[in-house]
Design an enzyme around this catalytic site. Structure first.
Site, PDB file in Angstrom:
ATOM      1  N   CYS A   1      -6.874 -13.205  -6.479  1.00  0.00           N
ATOM      2  CA  CYS A   1      -6.641 -13.122  -5.038  1.00  0.00           C
ATOM      3  C   CYS A   1      -7.479 -14.198  -4.348  1.00  0.00           C
ATOM      4  O   CYS A   1      -8.640 -14.388  -4.677  1.00  0.00           O
ATOM      5  CB  CYS A   1      -7.059 -11.732  -4.549  1.00  0.00           C
ATOM      6  SG  CYS A   1      -7.027 -11.551  -2.751  1.00  0.00           S
TER       7      CYS A   1
ATOM      8  N   LYS B   1      21.068 -12.224   6.296  1.00  0.00           N
ATOM      9  CA  LYS B   1      21.472 -13.130   5.222  1.00  0.00           C
ATOM     10  C   LYS B   1      22.942 -13.510   5.314  1.00  0.00           C
ATOM     11  O   LYS B   1      23.510 -14.084   4.393  1.00  0.00           O
ATOM     12  CB  LYS B   1      21.163 -12.513   3.854  1.00  0.00           C
ATOM     13  CG  LYS B   1      19.665 -12.373   3.654  1.00  0.00           C
ATOM     14  CD  LYS B   1      19.312 -11.818   2.320  1.00  0.00           C
ATOM     15  CE  LYS B   1      17.796 -11.632   2.259  1.00  0.00           C
ATOM     16  NZ  LYS B   1      17.354 -11.087   0.991  1.00  0.00           N
TER      17      LYS B   1
ATOM     18  N   CYS C   1      -2.535  -7.258  -3.972  1.00  0.00           N
ATOM     19  CA  CYS C   1      -3.906  -7.314  -4.453  1.00  0.00           C
ATOM     20  C   CYS C   1      -4.462  -5.890  -4.444  1.00  0.00           C
ATOM     21  O   CYS C   1      -4.543  -5.276  -3.375  1.00  0.00           O
ATOM     22  CB  CYS C   1      -4.769  -8.205  -3.561  1.00  0.00           C
ATOM     23  SG  CYS C   1      -6.528  -8.043  -3.994  1.00  0.00           S
TER      24      CYS C   1
ATOM     25  N   PRO D   1      17.430 -17.185  -0.954  1.00  0.00           N
ATOM     26  CA  PRO D   1      17.522 -17.413   0.487  1.00  0.00           C
ATOM     27  C   PRO D   1      16.885 -16.275   1.261  1.00  0.00           C
ATOM     28  O   PRO D   1      17.216 -15.121   1.038  1.00  0.00           O
ATOM     29  CB  PRO D   1      19.028 -17.465   0.762  1.00  0.00           C
ATOM     30  CG  PRO D   1      19.695 -17.413  -0.563  1.00  0.00           C
ATOM     31  CD  PRO D   1      18.714 -16.862  -1.538  1.00  0.00           C
ATOM     32  N   GLU D   2      15.975 -16.586   2.139  1.00  0.00           N
ATOM     33  CA  GLU D   2      15.379 -15.603   3.024  1.00  0.00           C
ATOM     34  C   GLU D   2      15.979 -15.818   4.408  1.00  0.00           C
ATOM     35  O   GLU D   2      16.675 -16.800   4.635  1.00  0.00           O
ATOM     36  CB  GLU D   2      13.866 -15.810   3.084  1.00  0.00           C
ATOM     37  CG  GLU D   2      13.178 -15.644   1.757  1.00  0.00           C
ATOM     38  CD  GLU D   2      12.410 -14.329   1.650  1.00  0.00           C
ATOM     39  OE1 GLU D   2      12.340 -13.585   2.639  1.00  0.00           O
ATOM     40  OE2 GLU D   2      11.891 -14.061   0.566  1.00  0.00           O
TER      41      GLU D   2
ATOM     42  N   CYS E   1     -10.456 -12.173  -2.623  1.00  0.00           N
ATOM     43  CA  CYS E   1     -11.477 -11.359  -3.300  1.00  0.00           C
ATOM     44  C   CYS E   1     -11.524 -11.598  -4.813  1.00  0.00           C
ATOM     45  O   CYS E   1     -12.316 -10.965  -5.497  1.00  0.00           O
ATOM     46  CB  CYS E   1     -11.229  -9.882  -3.014  1.00  0.00           C
ATOM     47  SG  CYS E   1      -9.807  -9.220  -3.908  1.00  0.00           S
TER      48      CYS E   1
ATOM     49  N   CYS F   1      -7.565  -5.721  -1.921  1.00  0.00           N
ATOM     50  CA  CYS F   1      -7.268  -5.924  -0.495  1.00  0.00           C
ATOM     51  C   CYS F   1      -6.232  -4.914   0.031  1.00  0.00           C
ATOM     52  O   CYS F   1      -6.189  -4.628   1.214  1.00  0.00           O
ATOM     53  CB  CYS F   1      -6.742  -7.334  -0.249  1.00  0.00           C
ATOM     54  SG  CYS F   1      -7.937  -8.626  -0.571  1.00  0.00           S
TER      55      CYS F   1
HETATM   56 ZN   LIG Z   1      -7.785  -9.370  -2.695  1.00  0.00          ZN
END
Ligand SMILES: [Zn+2]
Length: 267
Positions: free
Chosen positions: A235, A51, A257, A2-3, A238, A260
């Protein structure tokens, strides 16, 4: 998992079916919960707090449930088959033709009138990421008392800094702002911090659209994750394989990544 956005949707659905209604029956497997006190009471509000979920009754008491990783509330028509086993139900509230069931929540308690104002895990919470406008000044002040070496990826999950961000949005916000999760928060500018927290809020709000399933998770939702749970896969920007590691005291898996989101300490 749960977010904050899941809790937000949960609260909205519970409010839709229960607000203004009288509880006609209440059962619980939590020995310390005086569920009978809720029978005959009306639900006046259901509020998400990070939460945590707070269900307020006309007698002033508040049913506090904390979902952590496992908890979920479902609302069913009376007699409808439940989507989780009955033995996982911790609280069952009946209100006329609806039944609200709380499954697996690790914290279920009844707070006395104004009890939440002195409740340790509620008063310590940082600003709720889904409250608009988001109190970015308060988030930065709370961050400022953390050790300067604390990775930003850890700080974004710290509910006492900012509440409601879970692992998915932590990872996706860091990717959106091209920030390596291990970056010490103190090496970021105030604007960088604001951008990261705002990115998490923006991504979470985008997922607040009405859900099909009541406790639906991000995975089946609109859009796909850029990095979360994509270790070793390319990714989307990229083609570099997404990296993963355990980060922070809770050792939650973080994904990023390496191209990135370069590690500033390696430059
Ligand atoms: Zn990337």
């Amino acid at each position: 998992v749960p977010e904050g956005d899941t809790i937000f949707r949960t609260a909205r659905t519970l409010a839709q079916w229960l607000e203004g209604r009288e509880i006609t029956a209440a059962r619980t497997t939590v020995a310390s919960l005086p569920a009978a006190k809720l029978v005959g009471r009306r639900v006046v509000a259901v509020e998400p707090r990070a939460k945590h979920l707070l269900m307020r009754f006309d007698s002033g008491v508040v049913l506090h449930t904390h979902m952590r990783m496992t908890g979920a509330w479902h609302v069913y028509r009376a007699g409808e088959r439940w989507r989780k086993p009955a033995h996982q139900a911790r609280v069952v509230l009946e209100a006329g033709d609806r039944v609200a069931v709380c499954f697996n929540a690790p914290v279920v308690e009844l707070l006395a009138k104004r009890g939440e104002e002195v409740h340790p895990s509620l008063t310590r919470l940082g600003p709720d990421v889904l409250v608009d406008p988001l109190d970015l000044d308060e988030v930065r002040q709370r961050l400022a008392i953390r050790p300067p070496t604390t990775p930003i990826g850890e700080a974004l999950l710290d509910q006492q800094v900012v509440s409601g961000i879970g692992n998915i949005y932590r990872c996706e916000a860091l990717f959106a702002e091209r920030t390596h999760p291990s970056t010490p928060w103190s090496s970021l500018s105030a604007q960088d911090v604001d951008r990261l927290v705002t990115a998490a809020a923006r991504l979470m709000r985008a997922n607040l659209a009405p859900a099909q399933g009541f406790d639906r998770e991000f995975g089946g939702g609109p859009g796909r994750h850029y990095v979360y749970n994509r270790a070793g896969r390319p990714c989307y920007r990229c083609r570099t394989p997404i990296a993963t590691a355990k980060l922070g005291e809770q050792a939650r898996d973080v994904y990023w990544c390496p191209t990135c989101q370069p590690d500033a300490s390696l430059k």
